[in-house]
Design a protein around this motif. Sequence first.
Motif, PDB file in Angstrom:
ATOM      1  N   ALA A  55       3.882  10.008   0.337  1.00  0.00           N
ATOM      2  CA  ALA A  55       2.579   9.485  -0.069  1.00  0.00           C
ATOM      3  C   ALA A  55       1.767  10.537  -0.822  1.00  0.00           C
ATOM      4  O   ALA A  55       1.138  10.247  -1.844  1.00  0.00           O
ATOM      5  N   ASN A  81       0.831  -1.211   0.000  1.00  0.00           N
ATOM      6  CA  ASN A  81       0.000   0.000   0.000  1.00  0.00           C
ATOM      7  C   ASN A  81       0.870   1.267   0.000  1.00  0.00           C
ATOM      8  O   ASN A  81       2.096   1.182   0.004  1.00  0.00           O
ATOM      9  N   ILE A  82       0.206   2.403   0.002  1.00  0.00           N
ATOM     10  CA  ILE A  82       0.921   3.650  -0.269  1.00  0.00           C
ATOM     11  C   ILE A  82       2.001   3.965   0.772  1.00  0.00           C
ATOM     12  O   ILE A  82       3.058   4.510   0.428  1.00  0.00           O
ATOM     13  N   SER A 141       5.863   4.321  -0.251  1.00  0.00           N
ATOM     14  CA  SER A 141       6.426   5.634   0.060  1.00  0.00           C
ATOM     15  C   SER A 141       7.756   5.472   0.788  1.00  0.00           C
ATOM     16  O   SER A 141       8.760   6.086   0.422  1.00  0.00           O
ATOM     17  N   ILE A 194       2.913  10.758  -4.264  1.00  0.00           N
ATOM     18  CA  ILE A 194       2.510   9.592  -5.048  1.00  0.00           C
ATOM     19  C   ILE A 194       1.068   9.741  -5.525  1.00  0.00           C
ATOM     20  O   ILE A 194       0.758   9.511  -6.693  1.00  0.00           O
ATOM     21  N   ARG A 195       0.212  10.199  -4.626  1.00  0.00           N
ATOM     22  CA  ARG A 195      -1.192  10.419  -5.029  1.00  0.00           C
ATOM     23  C   ARG A 195      -1.247  11.474  -6.133  1.00  0.00           C
ATOM     24  O   ARG A 195      -2.002  11.331  -7.091  1.00  0.00           O
ATOM     25  N   GLU A 209      -0.302  10.023  -9.350  1.00  0.00           N
ATOM     26  CA  GLU A 209      -1.402   9.241  -9.942  1.00  0.00           C
ATOM     27  C   GLU A 209      -2.384  10.193 -10.630  1.00  0.00           C
ATOM     28  O   GLU A 209      -2.809   9.950 -11.759  1.00  0.00           O
ATOM     29  N   PHE A 259       0.234  -1.199  -4.921  1.00  0.00           N
ATOM     30  CA  PHE A 259       1.376  -0.958  -5.814  1.00  0.00           C
ATOM     31  C   PHE A 259       2.178  -2.229  -6.053  1.00  0.00           C
ATOM     32  O   PHE A 259       2.363  -3.044  -5.139  1.00  0.00           O
ATOM     33  N   ARG A 316      -5.050   1.951  -2.549  1.00  0.00           N
ATOM     34  CA  ARG A 316      -4.184   1.736  -3.708  1.00  0.00           C
ATOM     35  C   ARG A 316      -3.276   0.526  -3.452  1.00  0.00           C
ATOM     36  O   ARG A 316      -2.810   0.329  -2.321  1.00  0.00           O
TER      37      ARG A 316
END
Lengths: 130, 130
Positions: free
Chosen positions: A14, A2-3, A7, A17-18, A21, A38, A36
Motif C-alpha cells: 500500500a 480500496n488500497i 495491494s 502504491i501511494r 500515485e 482503484f 482511494r
Amino acid sequence: MNIGEISKRSGVPAKTIRYYEDIGLIQPERTPNGYRVFSETDLHRLSFLGRARKLGFSIEDCRALIRLYEDEARASAEVKDLAMNHLGRVEEKIAQLQHMRNSLVEVIEDCAGDHSPDCAILDRLAGRML
Amino acid sequence: MNIGEISKRSGVPAKTIRYYEDIGLIQPERTPNGYRVFSETDLHRLSFLGRARKLGFSIEDCRALIRLYEDEARASAEVKDLAMNHLGRVEEKIAQLQHMRNSLVEVIEDCAGDHSPDCAILDRLAGRML
DNA sequence: GCGATCCTTCCAGTCGCTGGAAGGGTTGCG
DNA sequence: CGCAACCCTTCCAGCGACTGGAAGGATCGC
C-alpha cells in the motif's frame, strides 16, 4: 476497490502504491471520504509495474514502458531498445560485483582466520600487497 | 596537508573526506583559520577506507575494519568473518542480478524489435505469459 | 590590489521506497 | 448504542553513501 485490496491483489505494498500515485504512475479516484478507489485498469497497471520492477527497471523506465504499453502505435523496437539498455546496465553491475567478489575471495583465501593478529585482509587494505 | 592535497594523494574526493569526518571515520586537526589539517596517519586511513569501499564494504564494515586494524590484539578470524559475511552479501546480490539478467534476456529474445506494436516484452509485463 | 584558487558550512537531492506518528472512517459484535 | 479492531488519510523522517551547489571567507602569486 480500496488500497488494501488492490495491494493484496497486485502484490504491491500500500505504501508503494501511494508513492506511485505521488509520482504520477497511477491516478486512482477518490470517494467523498477521501479513500482511494482503484479500478481493474489500475490493478493491471500495478501488476505491470510490479513485474517491471522485479526485472529491475527503474521508475523512469517503468514510466516509459507504461506509456509504450498504452500507445497502440508503438514500435516494439522502442521497447526492445529500452530493455536492452537496461540489460546492459545490469550486466555492467554484475561484472563490477564479480570483480569485487574475485578480489574478496582472493584476500579471504590468504587470511588464516585464527587467533593471531596477522591478517592478509587488513594488510591488503592497508596497501601492503604481497 | 590540507584537504585538497590529501584528496589527491588518497584518491578520495574532498566532499567524501568531509563526509567521513562528519560520521566520525577521521578526525583531522584544524588550523586557526578553520582549515582541516591531515597527518600521514590520516592519509593511511583514507587510503585504507578507499580500498575497503572499492571492495564494497559498507561504511559500518569499514568502521569495524579500522577498529580491527588498529587493535593489536585482534584475531584475524574476526576480520575474516566480517569479510566472509560481506562476500556472502555480494554473492547474493550477484545471484539476484543474474536471475534478472536471465529473465531479461529471455523476454528480449522473444521481441521482434521492429515497427510492429506487437511486443513480447510488454506482453510479459502485462502478465500474458506465452 | 586583484583574480584565481583554495577552503568553509549548510542545504538539498539522489533512488525507491519504508516506518511511524497523529488522526479520522468503517465494520462487526455484544 | 458503545466499543474495539481495523481500515484509511496525510505528513515527516530515514535508509546509504555520497554529490552538487550556493554563499562566503582565506590564501597565493603577480
